[in-house]
Design an enzyme around this catalytic site. Sequence first.
Site, short mmCIF file in Angstrom:
data_model
loop_
_atom_site.label_atom_id
_atom_site.label_comp_id
_atom_site.label_asym_id
_atom_site.label_seq_id
_atom_site.Cartn_x
_atom_site.Cartn_y
_atom_site.Cartn_z
N THR A 50 19.50 36.30 75.48
CA THR A 50 18.55 36.44 76.84
C THR A 50 19.50 35.24 77.78
O THR A 50 19.56 35.47 78.68
CB THR A 50 17.32 36.08 76.57
OG1 THR A 50 16.49 37.14 75.87
CG2 THR A 50 16.47 35.94 77.98
N THR A 51 19.64 33.85 77.08
CA THR A 51 20.26 32.98 77.96
C THR A 51 21.75 33.06 78.23
O THR A 51 22.22 32.76 79.40
CB THR A 51 20.24 31.52 77.21
OG1 THR A 51 18.87 31.40 76.90
CG2 THR A 51 20.84 30.50 77.92
N TYR A 113 12.37 48.31 77.78
CA TYR A 113 11.77 49.41 78.97
C TYR A 113 11.11 50.48 78.10
O TYR A 113 10.26 51.19 78.64
CB TYR A 113 13.26 49.86 79.55
CG TYR A 113 12.89 50.97 80.41
CD1 TYR A 113 12.53 50.51 81.73
CD2 TYR A 113 12.94 52.18 80.24
CE1 TYR A 113 12.07 51.25 82.63
CE2 TYR A 113 12.79 53.05 81.36
CZ TYR A 113 12.08 52.75 82.63
OH TYR A 113 12.25 53.75 83.57
N TYR A 139 13.91 39.90 67.17
CA TYR A 139 13.96 39.00 68.47
C TYR A 139 12.40 39.62 69.12
O TYR A 139 12.73 40.50 69.80
CB TYR A 139 15.00 39.06 69.43
CG TYR A 139 15.00 38.06 70.44
CD1 TYR A 139 13.87 37.15 70.70
CD2 TYR A 139 16.04 38.09 71.39
CE1 TYR A 139 14.06 36.41 71.72
CE2 TYR A 139 16.08 37.23 72.47
CZ TYR A 139 15.08 36.40 72.64
OH TYR A 139 15.11 35.68 73.66
N ARG A 144 9.96 39.87 78.07
CA ARG A 144 11.19 40.79 78.55
C ARG A 144 11.10 42.18 78.03
O ARG A 144 11.69 42.96 78.83
CB ARG A 144 12.57 39.98 77.80
CG ARG A 144 12.68 38.90 78.29
CD ARG A 144 13.50 38.42 79.70
NE ARG A 144 13.81 37.27 79.70
CZ ARG A 144 14.85 36.86 80.59
NH1 ARG A 144 15.59 37.95 81.27
NH2 ARG A 144 15.17 35.79 80.99
N LYS A 168 13.27 35.83 65.57
CA LYS A 168 13.01 34.61 66.81
C LYS A 168 11.60 34.75 67.46
O LYS A 168 11.67 36.13 67.77
CB LYS A 168 14.28 34.63 67.89
CG LYS A 168 14.04 33.66 68.97
CD LYS A 168 15.09 33.92 69.95
CE LYS A 168 15.19 33.15 71.30
NZ LYS A 168 16.20 33.13 72.08
N ILE A 210 15.70 28.51 68.48
CA ILE A 210 16.82 29.03 69.24
C ILE A 210 16.29 28.76 70.73
O ILE A 210 15.86 29.30 71.34
CB ILE A 210 16.86 30.34 69.22
CG1 ILE A 210 17.19 30.72 67.59
CG2 ILE A 210 18.03 30.86 69.91
CD1 ILE A 210 17.66 31.86 67.23
#
Length: 302
Positions: A50-51, A113, A139, A144, A168, A210
């Site tokens: 993501t980052t 989505y 994850y 998100r 995660k 993380i």
Amino acid sequence: MSDVQSRLRGSIVPLVTPFEADGELDTASLRRLIEHHVAQGSHGISVTGTTGEPGALTLDERLHVLCVAAEALDGRLPFVPGTGTHQLPETIAITRRAAELGADAALVIVPYYARPTQEGLYAWYSSLAEAVDIPILMYNIPSRTGVELAPETVGRLFRDVPNIIGMKEASPDFAHANFVLRETGPEFLLFSGLETLCFPLLAIGGAGFISVTANLVPREIARMYEAVQEGAWDEARDLHYRLLDLNDVVLTETNPTAVKWLMSQQGVIGSTLRAPLAPLSQLGQQKVRKAAASWNLLEKTR
């Protein structure tokens, strides 16, 4: 416990993806960041999570970042790239490339989505894991993706699919992490993906974190994990509370907007983001400056 499960512990840094002023990849800065984290004592490296703005990268760019990072690391730290997308064939292709590059595990986000059912998520992860030869960290980040991996689904996947080894956890519901570990047991590698939950997760059996904040203060984030392993709980707790304000502002105006701005102020990377992310606003800058001041993060480091 496998060798990979014993190695993947502590602070795995989710690196930003540096861009040049014209928006092109800045691979020289990416290599410098990796050297910095090796020197600062981070326990592992992740890219294109993501980052790392993976949704703004082309497939070729994403694969190039994986190649550059793997080459720069050269096995010195565990390598856990983010390989997930919303398409299963593409996710398989990226994950296979990560395996070819020698990654220790692949970090695979819940498909976004589509908002699949739990049965759909089980089929997605089991199909992926069977198609690749690399350990998988799932994850879970409902903010998100719009859907959450239920603890029962996590437990079922861990029991049924040998190369699914952990997750995660970026659900703000700390109860969720508790139920996940109850379903899976102590060999399941649960990493915190929310900064304020990094320390609490260790107390219930988490494997590490993380955390985007490790881009800014890698030594301290790594030390929080090490202190717990040494039984120095008071030291780890003190670090947790000292980090609270910084942890709070790193997500200002959507990650990685704030952390990239801070790193650009230090002269470490440029501030370039890719659309649809916008530069940090003046109000956001004021908020971030205040929290960063106590860590002297606005001093030039390059």
